[in-house]
Design a protein around this motif. Sequence first.
Motif, PDB file in Angstrom:
ATOM      1  N   THR A   1       0.834  -1.203   0.000  1.00 47.28           N
ATOM      2  CA  THR A   1       0.000   0.000   0.000  1.00 47.28           C
ATOM      3  C   THR A   1       0.871   1.255   0.000  1.00 47.28           C
ATOM      4  N   MET A   2       1.920   1.271   0.811  1.00 48.93           N
ATOM      5  CA  MET A   2       2.806   2.441   0.837  1.00 48.93           C
ATOM      6  C   MET A   2       3.509   2.617  -0.507  1.00 48.93           C
ATOM      7  N   GLU A   3       3.879   1.491  -1.144  1.00 46.80           N
ATOM      8  CA  GLU A   3       4.513   1.588  -2.470  1.00 46.80           C
ATOM      9  C   GLU A   3       3.552   2.168  -3.503  1.00 46.80           C
ATOM     10  N   MET A   4       2.284   1.764  -3.401  1.00 41.82           N
ATOM     11  CA  MET A   4       1.291   2.295  -4.347  1.00 41.82           C
ATOM     12  C   MET A   4       1.082   3.782  -4.088  1.00 41.82           C
ATOM     13  N   GLY A   5       1.071   4.162  -2.828  1.00 36.06           N
ATOM     14  CA  GLY A   5       0.927   5.578  -2.473  1.00 36.06           C
ATOM     15  C   GLY A   5       2.075   6.397  -3.048  1.00 36.06           C
ATOM     16  N   ARG A   6       3.287   5.842  -2.977  1.00 38.91           N
ATOM     17  CA  ARG A   6       4.460   6.533  -3.531  1.00 38.91           C
ATOM     18  C   ARG A   6       4.319   6.699  -5.043  1.00 38.91           C
ATOM     19  N   GLN A   7       3.832   5.640  -5.655  1.00 42.93           N
ATOM     20  CA  GLN A   7       3.650   5.679  -7.115  1.00 42.93           C
ATOM     21  C   GLN A   7       2.668   6.783  -7.527  1.00 42.93           C
ATOM     22  N   PHE A   8       1.528   6.844  -6.840  1.00 45.76           N
ATOM     23  CA  PHE A   8       0.549   7.893  -7.158  1.00 45.76           C
ATOM     24  C   PHE A   8       1.135   9.272  -6.856  1.00 45.76           C
ATOM     25  N   ALA A   9       1.841   9.373  -5.732  1.00 47.37           N
ATOM     26  CA  ALA A   9       2.429  10.672  -5.364  1.00 47.37           C
ATOM     27  C   ALA A   9       3.401  11.116  -6.447  1.00 47.37           C
ATOM     28  N   ASP A  10       4.232  10.185  -6.945  1.00 49.56           N
ATOM     29  CA  ASP A  10       5.195  10.535  -7.994  1.00 49.56           C
ATOM     30  C   ASP A  10       4.481  10.972  -9.277  1.00 49.56           C
ATOM     31  N   LEU A  11       3.394  10.284  -9.613  1.00 50.68           N
ATOM     32  CA  LEU A  11       2.669  10.617 -10.846  1.00 50.68           C
ATOM     33  C   LEU A  11       2.063  12.025 -10.793  1.00 50.68           C
ATOM     34  N   PHE A  12       1.611  12.427  -9.586  1.00 51.88           N
ATOM     35  CA  PHE A  12       0.848  13.683  -9.501  1.00 51.88           C
ATOM     36  C   PHE A  12       1.583  14.780  -8.723  1.00 51.88           C
ATOM     37  N   ARG A  13       2.843  14.548  -8.371  1.00 54.48           N
ATOM     38  CA  ARG A  13       3.556  15.486  -7.493  1.00 54.48           C
ATOM     39  C   ARG A  13       3.625  16.913  -8.079  1.00 54.48           C
ATOM     40  N   SER A  14       3.777  17.000  -9.392  1.00 54.98           N
ATOM     41  CA  SER A  14       3.950  18.334 -10.002  1.00 54.98           C
ATOM     42  C   SER A  14       2.638  19.122 -10.027  1.00 54.98           C
ATOM     43  N   GLU A  15       1.544  18.517  -9.622  1.00 56.22           N
ATOM     44  CA  GLU A  15       0.232  19.167  -9.725  1.00 56.22           C
ATOM     45  C   GLU A  15      -0.147  19.993  -8.497  1.00 56.22           C
ATOM     46  N   HIS A  16       0.764  20.065  -7.516  1.00 55.15           N
ATOM     47  CA  HIS A  16       0.500  20.865  -6.309  1.00 55.15           C
ATOM     48  C   HIS A  16      -0.831  20.518  -5.641  1.00 55.15           C
ATOM     49  N   VAL A  17      -0.998  19.239  -5.375  1.00 55.85           N
ATOM     50  CA  VAL A  17      -2.206  18.743  -4.712  1.00 55.85           C
ATOM     51  C   VAL A  17      -2.276  19.335  -3.300  1.00 55.85           C
ATOM     52  N   THR A  18      -3.485  19.749  -2.886  1.00 52.32           N
ATOM     53  CA  THR A  18      -3.636  20.239  -1.502  1.00 52.32           C
ATOM     54  C   THR A  18      -4.432  19.264  -0.631  1.00 52.32           C
ATOM     55  N   ARG A  19      -5.245  18.421  -1.263  1.00 46.28           N
ATOM     56  CA  ARG A  19      -5.960  17.388  -0.502  1.00 46.28           C
ATOM     57  C   ARG A  19      -6.150  16.150  -1.366  1.00 46.28           C
ATOM     58  N   VAL A  20      -6.062  14.986  -0.728  1.00 41.66           N
ATOM     59  CA  VAL A  20      -6.404  13.732  -1.393  1.00 41.66           C
ATOM     60  C   VAL A  20      -7.801  13.347  -0.916  1.00 41.66           C
ATOM     61  N   VAL A  21      -8.662  12.933  -1.867  1.00 42.46           N
ATOM     62  CA  VAL A  21     -10.040  12.584  -1.532  1.00 42.46           C
ATOM     63  C   VAL A  21     -10.318  11.160  -1.980  1.00 42.46           C
TER      64      VAL A  21
END
Length: 190
Positions: A35-55
């Motif tokens: 699960t943490m690895e998948m979270g890292r993967q999503f974070a890497d994919l969207f990191r440049s988008e300046h996310v302020t909240r995950v829903v």
Amino acid sequence: MDKLKQAIIDQGVVVSDQVLKLDALLNHQVDPQLTMEMGRQFADLFRSEHVTRVVTVESSGISIAFATAYELGVPLVFARRKKSLPAESEVLCERVPSFTKGMVTDLLISKEFLKENDRILFIDDIIANGDAARGLIRIVERSGATLIGAGIVVEKCFQPGANALRESGIRLESLAKIASLEGGKIVFAD
Ligand code: 5GP
């Protein structure tokens, strides 16, 4: 995500041509490391988008969304599934059909946790027809926040949800794409 695909092969149970049971890794038991690895993967994919909240939507999306939010260093907000919040005017609510339960459910998020200047990343476990995602996206739109994309662990490509969202202009990334469950066999799209 070879590790995810292997876990799906090892632990997934094909219930029908339409439904894959993933209780051992997503929907009942959770593998924290994966699960943490998948979270890292999503974070890497969207990191440049300046996310302020995950829903996400309770309950099966929470673990993956938590891991993603942790990696991005932002709060996680999960939509509740019934009217458990007191003042309705303070809540954004959408009614959606539930794929697995064969009924409709209400998704609710308090306005307190979705603000106009938020940049939202939607995370969920599985996408089939896309009803849960569409309901959540409507809530985000009504809040005035900006949806920057969607990260889904398992995309069932033979059902219309993911591609319909992509066609509507939403950036949707999935970690495992399943082309078919026919004959009890899990076939990946890539
Ligand atoms: P949708 O709204 O896209 O039709 O369905 C999405 C929700 O239904 C997901 O959040 C997931 O919990 C559930 N779901 C859809 N298809 C499956 C499936 O094949 N297996 C499991 N375990 N859940 C599913």
